[in-house]
Design an enzyme around this catalytic site. Structure first.
Site, PDB file in Angstrom:
ATOM      1  N   TYR A   1       6.655   8.000   2.165  1.00 52.82           N
ATOM      2  CA  TYR A   1       5.263   7.658   2.513  1.00 52.82           C
ATOM      3  C   TYR A   1       4.472   8.941   2.804  1.00 52.82           C
ATOM      4  O   TYR A   1       3.368   9.142   2.282  1.00 52.82           O
ATOM      5  CB  TYR A   1       5.258   6.718   3.713  1.00 52.82           C
TER       6      TYR A   1
ATOM      7  N   LYS B   1       1.319  10.521   0.652  1.00 53.39           N
ATOM      8  CA  LYS B   1      -0.014  10.677   1.243  1.00 53.39           C
ATOM      9  C   LYS B   1      -0.430  12.152   1.292  1.00 53.39           C
ATOM     10  O   LYS B   1      -1.609  12.471   1.119  1.00 53.39           O
ATOM     11  CB  LYS B   1      -0.055  10.038   2.637  1.00 53.39           C
TER      12      LYS B   1
HETATM   13  N1  LIG Z   1      -2.092  -0.281   8.159  1.00 51.06           N
HETATM   14  C1  LIG Z   1      -2.086   0.970   8.558  1.00 51.06           C
HETATM   15  O1  LIG Z   1      -1.699   1.292   9.701  1.00 51.06           O
HETATM   16  C2  LIG Z   1      -2.579   2.044   7.616  1.00 51.06           C
HETATM   17  C3  LIG Z   1      -2.909   3.289   8.171  1.00 51.06           C
HETATM   18  C4  LIG Z   1      -3.344   4.306   7.323  1.00 51.06           C
HETATM   19  C5  LIG Z   1      -3.455   4.069   5.971  1.00 51.06           C
HETATM   20  N2  LIG Z   1      -3.114   2.851   5.459  1.00 51.06           N
HETATM   21  C6  LIG Z   1      -3.252   2.684   4.013  1.00 51.06           C
HETATM   22  O2  LIG Z   1      -4.129   1.610   3.765  1.00 51.06           O
HETATM   23  C7  LIG Z   1      -3.858   1.065   2.460  1.00 51.06           C
HETATM   24  C8  LIG Z   1      -3.819  -0.456   2.579  1.00 51.06           C
HETATM   25  O3  LIG Z   1      -2.754  -0.801   3.442  1.00 51.06           O
HETATM   26  P1  LIG Z   1      -2.755  -2.059   4.411  1.00 51.06           P
HETATM   27  O4  LIG Z   1      -2.238  -1.576   5.708  1.00 51.06           O
HETATM   28  O5  LIG Z   1      -4.049  -2.769   4.334  1.00 51.06           O
HETATM   29  O6  LIG Z   1      -1.552  -2.887   3.716  1.00 51.06           O
HETATM   30  P2  LIG Z   1      -1.395  -4.399   3.237  1.00 51.06           P
HETATM   31  O7  LIG Z   1      -2.044  -5.329   4.194  1.00 51.06           O
HETATM   32  O8  LIG Z   1       0.063  -4.554   2.942  1.00 51.06           O
HETATM   33  O9  LIG Z   1      -2.232  -4.452   1.854  1.00 51.06           O
HETATM   34  C9  LIG Z   1      -1.803  -3.751   0.721  1.00 51.06           C
HETATM   35  C10 LIG Z   1      -2.626  -4.190  -0.480  1.00 51.06           C
HETATM   36  O10 LIG Z   1      -2.233  -3.378  -1.606  1.00 51.06           O
HETATM   37  C11 LIG Z   1      -1.860  -4.215  -2.688  1.00 51.06           C
HETATM   38  N3  LIG Z   1      -0.827  -3.555  -3.496  1.00 51.06           N
HETATM   39  C12 LIG Z   1       0.395  -3.122  -3.103  1.00 51.06           C
HETATM   40  N4  LIG Z   1       1.061  -2.584  -4.144  1.00 51.06           N
HETATM   41  C13 LIG Z   1       0.232  -2.665  -5.212  1.00 51.06           C
HETATM   42  C14 LIG Z   1       0.351  -2.308  -6.582  1.00 51.06           C
HETATM   43  N5  LIG Z   1       1.472  -1.734  -7.089  1.00 51.06           N
HETATM   44  N6  LIG Z   1      -0.701  -2.538  -7.413  1.00 51.06           N
HETATM   45  C15 LIG Z   1      -1.827  -3.104  -6.924  1.00 51.06           C
HETATM   46  N7  LIG Z   1      -2.001  -3.482  -5.645  1.00 51.06           N
HETATM   47  C16 LIG Z   1      -0.970  -3.272  -4.809  1.00 51.06           C
HETATM   48  C17 LIG Z   1      -1.371  -5.525  -2.022  1.00 51.06           C
HETATM   49  O11 LIG Z   1      -1.447  -6.657  -2.865  1.00 51.06           O
HETATM   50  P3  LIG Z   1      -0.198  -7.127  -3.799  1.00 51.06           P
HETATM   51  O12 LIG Z   1       1.037  -7.041  -2.948  1.00 51.06           O
HETATM   52  O13 LIG Z   1      -0.551  -8.509  -4.244  1.00 51.06           O
HETATM   53  O14 LIG Z   1      -0.171  -6.181  -4.951  1.00 51.06           O
HETATM   54  C18 LIG Z   1      -2.392  -5.634  -0.881  1.00 51.06           C
HETATM   55  O15 LIG Z   1      -3.593  -6.186  -1.356  1.00 51.06           O
HETATM   56  C19 LIG Z   1      -2.543   1.702   2.005  1.00 51.06           C
HETATM   57  O16 LIG Z   1      -2.826   2.736   1.085  1.00 51.06           O
HETATM   58  C20 LIG Z   1      -1.965   2.274   3.285  1.00 51.06           C
HETATM   59  O17 LIG Z   1      -1.127   3.374   3.050  1.00 51.06           O
HETATM   60  C21 LIG Z   1      -2.692   1.834   6.247  1.00 51.06           C
END
Ligand SMILES: NC(=O)c1ccc[n+]([C@@H]2O[C@H](COP(=O)([O-])OP(=O)(O)OC[C@H]3O[C@@H](n4cnc5c(N)ncnc54)[C@H](OP(=O)(O)O)[C@@H]3O)[C@@H](O)[C@H]2O)c1
Length: 252
Positions: free
Chosen positions: A168, A172
């Site tokens: 991860y 990033k």
């Molecule tokens: N939550 C945190 O604490 C946090 C902090 C910093 C950054 N982020 C970043 O924020 C972003 C969103 O994360 P989240 O926390 O909102 O996670 P999440 O709730 O698990 O959502 C992830 C989304 O990405 C989609 N996805 C995953 N793999 C994919 C693929 N191969 N092709 C197309 N779509 C895909 C999923 O849909 P499907 O599974 O249907 O494809 C879902 O819509 C990520 O890049 C993560 O690294 C999150």
């Protein structure tokens, strides 16, 4: 600004077109809702087609507004060049240009030290978080309008390290490097490139990353979305290059 005020619609993005990857849950869904409330037309993607159609039905008629917006939902796996190609083939007859790109799709992996991390898990995280950002951006550049905005959802993990998160963190850090180069390349086109660096945000990603994580201190996806919207709405000659959104109570 109160929570109620922050959710008011004012149609400031009417006529714009935004592509959001990973739009079905978490931060991507919250950003899509925030854009919809501003009357922005949406192209929504994720792999799960049924979740996508549920979300697009909801967003075509944004809550709290009388407006309707155009929503194109197209399943896409950002790891796969053919799938990204199909996405843009579906977009072209509907929209001749893109104003906003939100590269948000991303995954995490179980907290494991390097000697326990499987190569398939490593490759999957790199393919989604790094290759996916490259593939979608490269395809979008052909139709991105001058003066548009690209937001790459990185993480505080783009410039910090946490043991047990090697793939991860590597994805990033790599995506941050990509974002910085892209920003310089796109200055002549006046395309703003924003690196979004959220801290711990209350989404499903934690079920994989750290199932027992305390959610009490996490920020909401809506708070991240509000910061993204505010950055997009800056005058076009101003930008926030690095948008860190952090829990005010400190890290977990
Ligand atoms: N939550 C945190 O604490 C946090 C902090 C910093 C950054 N982020 C970043 O924020 C972003 C969103 O994360 P989240 O926390 O909102 O996670 P999440 O709730 O698990 O959502 C992830 C989304 O990405 C989609 N996805 C995953 N793999 C994919 C693929 N191969 N092709 C197309 N779509 C895909 C999923 O849909 P499907 O599974 O249907 O494809 C879902 O819509 C990520 O890049 C993560 O690294 C999150």
């Amino acid at each position: 600004m109160s929570r109620a005020n922050s959710k008011k619609s004012s149609a400031r993005l009417r006529g714009n077109v935004a592509l959001v990857t990973g739009a079905t849950r978490g931060i991507g869904l919250a950003v899509s809702r925030a854009l919809a409330r501003e009357s922005c037309n949406l192209i929504l993607t994720a792999r799960d087609a049924s979740a996508l159609s549920r979300v697009s039905e909801e967003l075509a008629k944004p809550r709290g507004t009388r407006a309707t917006i155009r929503v194109l939902a197209q399943a896409c796996d950002v790891r796969d060049p053919h799938s990204v190609d199909a996405l843009f083939r579906a977009i072209r007859p509907e929209h001749s240009r893109l104003d906003i790109l939100i590269n948000n799709a991303g995954i995490a992996h179980a907290n494991l030290p390097v000697d326990k991390l499987s190569f398939p898990a490593w490759k999957d995280v790199l393919a989604t978080n790094l290759d996916g950002t490259f593939l979608v951006t490269q395809a979008a550049l052909a139709i991105m309008r001058r003066g548009g905005t690209i937001v790459n959802n990185l993480s505080i993990a783009a410039n910090r390290v946490f043991p047990g998160s090697a793939a991860y963190i590597a994805s990033k850090h790599g995506a941050l490097g990509f974002t910085r180069v892209l920003r310089e390349e796109l200055r002549p086109r006046r395309i703003r490139v924003i690196g979004l660096l959220p801290g711990a945000t209350d989404t499903d990603i934690w079920k994989v990353l750290w199932p027992q994580a305390p959610h009490r201190k996490m920020i909401s996806p809506e708070a991240v979305a509000q910061a993204v919207l505010d950055a997009i709405l800056l005058p076009s000659n101003a930008t926030i290059e690095s948008l860190e959104v952090l829990p005010s109570g400190g890290t977990l």
